[in-house]
Design a protein around this motif. Structure first.
Motif, PDB file in Angstrom:
ATOM      1  N   GLY A   1       0.885  -1.183   0.240  1.00 23.91           N
ATOM      2  CA  GLY A   1       0.035   0.251  -0.205  1.00 23.91           C
ATOM      3  C   GLY A   1       0.748   1.403  -0.179  1.00 23.91           C
ATOM      4  O   GLY A   1       0.335   2.265   0.386  1.00 23.91           O
ATOM      5  N   LYS A   2       2.121   1.082  -0.493  1.00 25.85           N
ATOM      6  CA  LYS A   2       2.902   2.236  -0.441  1.00 25.85           C
ATOM      7  C   LYS A   2       2.393   3.470  -1.285  1.00 25.85           C
ATOM      8  O   LYS A   2       2.440   4.513  -0.883  1.00 25.85           O
ATOM      9  CB  LYS A   2       4.281   1.977  -1.117  1.00 25.85           C
ATOM     10  N   SER A   3       1.936   3.243  -2.533  1.00 29.54           N
ATOM     11  CA  SER A   3       1.548   4.112  -3.328  1.00 29.54           C
ATOM     12  C   SER A   3       0.143   4.710  -3.046  1.00 29.54           C
ATOM     13  O   SER A   3      -0.028   6.220  -3.078  1.00 29.54           O
ATOM     14  CB  SER A   3       1.389   3.684  -4.853  1.00 29.54           C
ATOM     15  N   THR A   4      -0.469   3.930  -2.236  1.00 24.97           N
ATOM     16  CA  THR A   4      -1.926   4.494  -1.946  1.00 24.97           C
ATOM     17  C   THR A   4      -1.557   5.465  -0.764  1.00 24.97           C
ATOM     18  O   THR A   4      -2.219   6.533  -0.572  1.00 24.97           O
ATOM     19  CB  THR A   4      -2.861   3.361  -1.378  1.00 24.97           C
TER      20      THR A   4
ATOM     21  N   ARG B   1      -3.786   5.981  -8.760  1.00 23.44           N
ATOM     22  CA  ARG B   1      -3.745   6.322  -7.263  1.00 23.44           C
ATOM     23  C   ARG B   1      -3.187   7.708  -6.941  1.00 23.44           C
ATOM     24  O   ARG B   1      -3.831   8.351  -6.172  1.00 23.44           O
ATOM     25  CB  ARG B   1      -2.866   5.312  -6.541  1.00 23.44           C
TER      26      ARG B   1
ATOM     27  N   ASN C   1      -0.171  -0.880   7.519  1.00 24.16           N
ATOM     28  CA  ASN C   1      -1.366  -0.418   6.612  1.00 24.16           C
ATOM     29  C   ASN C   1      -2.238  -1.489   6.431  1.00 24.16           C
ATOM     30  O   ASN C   1      -2.017  -2.584   6.724  1.00 24.16           O
ATOM     31  CB  ASN C   1      -0.805   0.147   5.279  1.00 24.16           C
TER      32      ASN C   1
ATOM     33  N   ASP D   1      -7.655  -1.868   8.259  1.00 16.75           N
ATOM     34  CA  ASP D   1      -9.051  -2.401   8.430  1.00 16.75           C
ATOM     35  C   ASP D   1      -9.076  -3.796   8.032  1.00 16.75           C
ATOM     36  O   ASP D   1     -10.263  -4.357   8.320  1.00 16.75           O
ATOM     37  CB  ASP D   1      -9.665  -1.618   6.977  1.00 16.75           C
TER      38      ASP D   1
ATOM     39  N   GLY E   1      -4.923   3.045   4.172  1.00 19.25           N
ATOM     40  CA  GLY E   1      -4.508   3.916   2.881  1.00 19.25           C
ATOM     41  C   GLY E   1      -5.531   4.279   1.991  1.00 19.25           C
ATOM     42  O   GLY E   1      -5.628   5.672   1.459  1.00 19.25           O
TER      43      GLY E   1
HETATM   44  N1  LIG Z   1      -8.119  -3.201   2.382  1.00 19.82           N
HETATM   45  C1  LIG Z   1      -7.163  -2.294   2.121  1.00 19.82           C
HETATM   46  N2  LIG Z   1      -6.435  -2.005   0.995  1.00 19.82           N
HETATM   47  C2  LIG Z   1      -5.584  -1.327   0.502  1.00 19.82           C
HETATM   48  C3  LIG Z   1      -5.265  -0.344   1.759  1.00 19.82           C
HETATM   49  N3  LIG Z   1      -4.076   0.367   1.328  1.00 19.82           N
HETATM   50  C4  LIG Z   1      -4.139   0.072  -0.190  1.00 19.82           C
HETATM   51  N4  LIG Z   1      -5.018  -1.047  -0.298  1.00 19.82           N
HETATM   52  C5  LIG Z   1      -5.060  -1.613  -1.758  1.00 19.82           C
HETATM   53  O1  LIG Z   1      -3.950  -2.679  -1.697  1.00 19.82           O
HETATM   54  C6  LIG Z   1      -3.599  -2.695  -3.172  1.00 19.82           C
HETATM   55  C7  LIG Z   1      -1.846  -2.231  -3.443  1.00 19.82           C
HETATM   56  O2  LIG Z   1      -1.769  -1.025  -3.044  1.00 19.82           O
HETATM   57  P1  LIG Z   1      -0.535  -0.004  -3.572  1.00 19.82           P
HETATM   58  O3  LIG Z   1      -0.636   1.228  -3.091  1.00 19.82           O
HETATM   59  O4  LIG Z   1      -0.392  -0.142  -5.031  1.00 19.82           O
HETATM   60  O5  LIG Z   1       0.492  -1.038  -3.235  1.00 19.82           O
HETATM   61  P2  LIG Z   1       2.223  -0.589  -3.312  1.00 19.82           P
HETATM   62  O6  LIG Z   1       2.997  -1.125  -1.919  1.00 19.82           O
HETATM   63  O7  LIG Z   1       2.605   0.751  -3.852  1.00 19.82           O
HETATM   64  O8  LIG Z   1       2.398  -1.672  -4.322  1.00 19.82           O
HETATM   65  P3  LIG Z   1       3.771  -1.697  -5.294  1.00 19.82           P
HETATM   66  O9  LIG Z   1       4.224  -0.479  -5.759  1.00 19.82           O
HETATM   67  O10 LIG Z   1       3.273  -2.890  -6.477  1.00 19.82           O
HETATM   68  O11 LIG Z   1       4.808  -2.634  -4.457  1.00 19.82           O
HETATM   69  C8  LIG Z   1      -4.407  -1.870  -3.896  1.00 19.82           C
HETATM   70  O12 LIG Z   1      -5.420  -2.431  -4.373  1.00 19.82           O
HETATM   71  C9  LIG Z   1      -4.866  -0.678  -2.831  1.00 19.82           C
HETATM   72  O13 LIG Z   1      -6.270  -0.280  -3.195  1.00 19.82           O
HETATM   73  C10 LIG Z   1      -5.932  -0.507   3.117  1.00 19.82           C
HETATM   74  O14 LIG Z   1      -5.255   0.295   3.809  1.00 19.82           O
HETATM   75  N5  LIG Z   1      -6.691  -1.579   3.060  1.00 19.82           N
END
Ligand SMILES: Nc1nc2c(ncn2[C@@H]2O[C@H](COP(=O)(O)OP(=O)(O)OP(=O)(O)O)[C@@H](O)[C@H]2O)c(=O)[nH]1
Ligand SMILES: [Mg+2]
Length: 320
Positions: A63-66, A104, A197, A200, A232
């Motif tokens: 969820g880093k990008s979120t 995002r 993160n 929920d 996120g």
């Molecule tokens: N249930 C839930 N889903 C989340 C949360 N934060 C992010 N997500 C979901 O997790 C998935 C991955 O989120 P990203 O933000 O792309 O994760 P990331 O760490 O940036 O992923 P990479 O860059 O591919 O390593 C997405 O479908 C988001 O919508 C959260 O707090 N709760």
């Protein structure tokens, strides 16, 4: 030396006045090694202590990008500007991430106080891209208040990159405490702030508790990494995260650690630059007739390796 149709100084001046296309070209020049070729604009690459440099790392999909997108919103609300550098979004771990990140972080794309850019970790020659610290300095000299560097914490290289930040945020998910991950120890070492993160989902509290006891075991630190729980997708806990980032910043400034970090970073970058210059020169020399003779003299036993190395070093550094 790479040729470019663009003049770095001109682009820099335009970027300073807010021209994003010029800024984008400048970053591309840095990425392709144009700056390292020896035409660096001094003001572009001067280290700057004013920007708050935050590394955000964690497992793929944590969820880093979120979270980054939510942080952008909080930072903008506080009246500050922010640049985001997303590293290696083309890796197999983050396949399709550029498109995803655009969605995002897309709501911020038109905001003049926000600049988002992706960078590849590995250069064309397979080595670690030296572009990251240079791009960070560029963003800093352009006056962005915050610089967020997102990278997947899967390998040593990625961990090293993010470890160069002033404040490192490690993003995990509920259940992280039970998982056996090869680089878990590495992430524990570099974390200034932990984020659980997806709070929920079930297990966030247990993960926080496990993490807390793990941190206590490694004890006796001046700074104990706080543990934030976030969602996120709706922004829960992100304000708390930003507060912790600012607390850590204050700690770095007051303890004098920030100054030391900048010194260490500058030293590493300087050595890396000289190292590269010397290796390039040595590679060039070894291909000449003289270089070939030098190697033959070792093979024939006329010269010993150490003496030959000294000769080579002297040749290379003579007119560097
Ligand atoms: N249930 C839930 N889903 C989340 C949360 N934060 C992010 N997500 C979901 O997790 C998935 C991955 O989120 P990203 O933000 O792309 O994760 P990331 O760490 O940036 O992923 P990479 O860059 O591919 O390593 C997405 O479908 C988001 O919508 C959260 O707090 N709760
Ligand atoms: Mg991402």
């Amino acid at each position: 030396m790479a040729e470019s149709r663009y003049n770095a100084d001109e682009l820099y001046e335009k970027a300073k006045s807010g021209d994003r296309r010029s800024l984008g070209r400048l970053v591309t020049m840095i990425e392709s090694g144009y700056f390292k070729a020896g035409i660096a604009n001094k003001s572009i690459l001067t280290p700057d202590l004013k920007s708050i440099l935050v590394g955000i790392t964690g497992a793929p999909g944590a969820g880093k990008s979120t979270l980054t997108s939510q942080l952008i919103g909080q930072i903008r609300n506080s009246g500050n500007t922010v640049s985001v550098i997303a590293i290696d979004p083309s890796s197999p771990f983050t396949g399709g991430a550029i498109l995803g990140d655009r969605i995002r972080m897309g709501e911020h794309a038109m905001d003049p106080g926000v600049y988002i850019r992706s960078l590849a970790t590995r250069g064309q020659l397979g080595g670690l891209s030296a572009a990251v610290p240079e791009v960070v300095k560029l963003m800093s000299s352009l006056g962005f208040n915050y610089i967020l560097v997102e990278t997947v914490g899967v390998g040593q290289v990625e961990v090293e990159i993010v470890g160069q930040a002033d404040t490192t945020v490690v993003v995990v998910n509920p259940g992280w405490g039970d998982s056996v991950q090869a680089n878990k120890a590495g992430l524990m070492e570099i974390a200034d702030i932990f984020v659980i993160n997806k709070a929920d989902r079930p297990g966030a509290k247990e993960t926080a508790r496990d993490l807390k006891s793990m941190l206590e075991l490694s004890g006796n630190m001046d700074w104990t990494p706080p543990i934030c729980e976030t969602v996120g997708t709706d922004g829960t806990g992100v304000r708390d995260l930003l507060e912790n980032i600012l607390n850590h910043r204050q700690y770095l400034v007051e303890s004098g650690i920030l100054t030391k970090k900048v010194f260490q970073r500058t030293k590493n970058e300087l050595l890396a630059m000289v190292n590269e210059a010397i290796v390039n020169k040595a590679n060039g020399y070894i291909e000449t007739a003289e270089g070939t003779d030098l190697i033959k003299s070792i093979v024939d036993g006329r010269e010993d390796m150490t003496a030959a190395a000294k000769t080579l070093f002297a040749m290379v550094t003579k007119n560097i």
